[in-house]
Design an enzyme around this catalytic site. Structure first.
Site, short mmCIF file in Angstrom:
data_model
loop_
_atom_site.label_atom_id
_atom_site.label_comp_id
_atom_site.label_asym_id
_atom_site.label_seq_id
_atom_site.Cartn_x
_atom_site.Cartn_y
_atom_site.Cartn_z
N ASP A 165 9.27 2.83 -0.49
CA ASP A 165 8.32 3.30 0.35
C ASP A 165 8.62 3.15 1.71
O ASP A 165 8.30 2.10 2.23
CB ASP A 165 7.09 2.90 -0.09
N TYR A 212 0.81 -1.08 -0.06
CA TYR A 212 -0.03 -0.01 0.07
C TYR A 212 0.79 1.33 -0.06
O TYR A 212 1.98 1.24 0.90
CB TYR A 212 -0.77 -0.16 1.27
N LYS A 230 4.63 9.18 8.50
CA LYS A 230 4.35 8.73 9.94
C LYS A 230 5.61 9.26 10.97
O LYS A 230 5.29 10.32 11.21
CB LYS A 230 4.34 7.43 9.88
P1 KE4 Z 1 -1.09 8.18 4.36
O1 KE4 Z 1 -1.27 9.03 3.16
O2 KE4 Z 1 -2.13 7.23 5.12
O3 KE4 Z 1 -0.18 9.35 5.25
O4 KE4 Z 1 0.34 7.18 3.99
C1 KE4 Z 1 0.02 6.34 2.73
C2 KE4 Z 1 1.14 5.25 3.23
C3 KE4 Z 1 2.04 4.83 2.29
N1 KE4 Z 1 3.06 4.08 2.24
C4 KE4 Z 1 2.89 3.12 3.29
C5 KE4 Z 1 3.92 1.98 3.53
C6 KE4 Z 1 1.66 3.17 4.31
O5 KE4 Z 1 1.65 2.24 5.38
C7 KE4 Z 1 0.76 4.08 4.21
C8 KE4 Z 1 -0.22 4.39 5.07
N2 KE4 Z 1 -0.33 3.18 6.07
C9 KE4 Z 1 -1.69 2.98 6.63
C10 KE4 Z 1 -1.92 1.83 7.66
N3 KE4 Z 1 -1.22 0.83 6.90
C11 KE4 Z 1 -2.43 4.48 7.12
C12 KE4 Z 1 -3.63 4.08 7.76
C13 KE4 Z 1 -5.12 4.53 6.97
O6 KE4 Z 1 -5.15 4.36 5.88
O7 KE4 Z 1 -5.75 5.30 7.94
#
Ligand code: KE4
Length: 426
Positions: free
Chosen positions: A239, A144, A267
């Site tokens: 990533d 993701y 994060k």
């Molecule tokens: P954000 O746009 O949510 O800040 O980041 C996206 C993203 C990109 N790359 C990785 C490896 C990530 O894990 C994420 C976001 N992680 C999720 C939880 N696995 C965010 C939680 C949510 O969607 O509310």
């Protein structure tokens, strides 16, 4: 545990916010029941709207590696707010956090700050396409990279939790430029490069995946991807939104000694405020506007409050590197305790872990998205609510990594192990 007020608040929220939440994975759809509404948090603990105290294993999905409301971060944000909350103008603070991040992470010479991991990954792919003049990217099923159209193809995390990896609204025109391979499957990556000679701008992956649960790169997977990218003139994008500043000060590049051409962050880099970033060599990053032609922008990018939180977080981690060892030791302790408990269960299970990223699966092996999807979700749902009723707040989806924070005590870990034992014995 009583969740009456959370349920009432959820009913109100659903009237004015789609699904009652501002990010789908929070909605408990994968585990059933109503989501818990939090009132406040401190250290390793969440305090919900019904007065329940919960041991937190998501740490806001990773950022709060030192625990909630970490005093130095709170102080920095309060002091910065007195000076103004946003200017839309450059500040010295952005330079200082950029210098600090560059000093901590290998192979990066320049960094651009944005407001989320999605923005970081989306911008990094645009930059890779602009730099190489190529359109296609290779991603891995179950990884993701945020909710940008190019990534919502067999994505992980919330996207797979809803069983709709290919989201409506993503056009065929976009989808055709995203090529898919199973995680850890080098043969498929080689085949994609052969079938799309000269067209692949980049491979993007989570170098240690956390959005299928925790899935580790096998043997020399990352080194072999580096070699394939070099052979085919494609960029390798790590990533590290989840792994950055968590698995090591320098992230997976430091931990495994593999050089990425671009690295994305989120994060932890924001210390709990909205920050994303992407970084790489001067050669590649100089293609970004206003220096180069690849456009990318943001009203609140480099926001002073977020920079104050992120700088304070990174500086603390850089000056107290023992935190990483402490976190690893706590997660190893939890891993050993869960292992010992699960050994007495009849059901299939496995635990994947690297550093402070760990996940428990109710299937016997998880090495990619397909094996992760074989996990028994009914058992996970029962386990989830058993743990919640015992005051343990886990990520509400089997397709997530647990995130430990260094405010967790060994007593908290023991409670988690014992609650799992009572589940297995129930
Ligand atoms: P954000 O746009 O949510 O800040 O980041 C996206 C993203 C990109 N790359 C990785 C490896 C990530 O894990 C994420 C976001 N992680 C999720 C939880 N696995 C965010 C939680 C949510 O969607 O509310």
């Amino acid at each position: 545990m009583i969740y009456k007020r959370s349920s009432a608040l959820f009913a109100e929220a659903q009237k004015v916010i789609p699904g009652g939440v501002n990010s789908p994975v929070r909605a408990f759809k994968a585990v059933g029941g109503d989501p818990i509404f939090v009132k406040k948090a401190k250290g390793a603990y969440l305090y919900d709207e019904d007065g329940n105290k919960l041991i937190d294993y998501i740490a806001s999905w990773g950022p709060l590696i030192l625990g909630h409301a970490f005093d130095p971060v709170v102080k920095a944000v309060k002091e910065r707010a007195e000076l103004g909350t946003s200017y839309g103008m450059p500040t010295e603070l952005e330079t200082r956090i950029a210098e600090l991040a560059i000093s901590m992470v290998p192979n990066i010479e320049k960094i651009r700050f944005v407001n989320s991991g999605t923005e970081a990954c989306m911008s990094a792919v645009r930059l890779a396409r602009g730099y190489t003049g190529r359109d296609k990217i290779i991603k891995f099923s179950g990884c993701y990279h945020g909710h940008s159209d190019s990534f919502l193809i067999q994505a992980g995390s919330g996207a797979v939790t809803f069983g709709s990896p290919n989201s409506p609204g993503v056009t065929q025109g976009t989808a055709k430029d995203t090529l898919l391979a199973p995680y850890n499957n080098l043969e498929q990556v080689k085949a994609l490069f052969e079938a799309n000679k000269g067209e692949v701008a980049a491979i993007i992956l989570e170098p240690v995946a956390g959005n299928m649960g925790c899935v580790l790169p096998q043997e020399d997977f990352l080194h072999r991807l580096r070699t394939l990218c070099d052979a085919h003139g494609a960029l390798l994008i790590f990533d590290e939104v989840m792994t950055g500043f968590r698995l090591a000060p320098g992230g997976v590049q430091e931990l495994m000694g593999v050089k990425a051409d671009l690295v994305t962050f989120g994060k932890v880099i924001g210390g709990g405020l909205p920050v994303g970033a992407f970084a790489g060599s001067n050669e590649i990053m100089s293609k970004l506007a206003p220096e180069g032609p690849v456009y990318q922008a943001g009203t609140l990018s480099g926001n002073p409050l977020a920079m104050a939180a992120g700088y304070t977080m990174l500086k603390y981690l850089n000056d107290h590197r023992e935190v990483f060892e402490s976190l690893d030791k706590k997660t190893e302790y939890l891993h050993k305790g869960l292992d010992e408990v699960m050994k007495s269960s009849e059901m299939p299970w496995c635990i994947n872990r690297l550093g402070s990223m760990i996940s428990l699966h109710f299937t016997d092996k998880v090495v990619d998205f397909d094996t992760a999807a074989k996990g028994n979700n009914d058992t996970f749902k029962k386990y989830y609510h058993h743990m919640l009723d015992n005051g343990i707040y886990l990520p509400p989806s089997a397709f997530e990594s647990w995130f430990l924070n260094d405010a967790l005590s060994y007593e908290d870990l023991d409670k988690t192990i014992e609650a799992t034992r009572s589940f297995v014995n129930s």
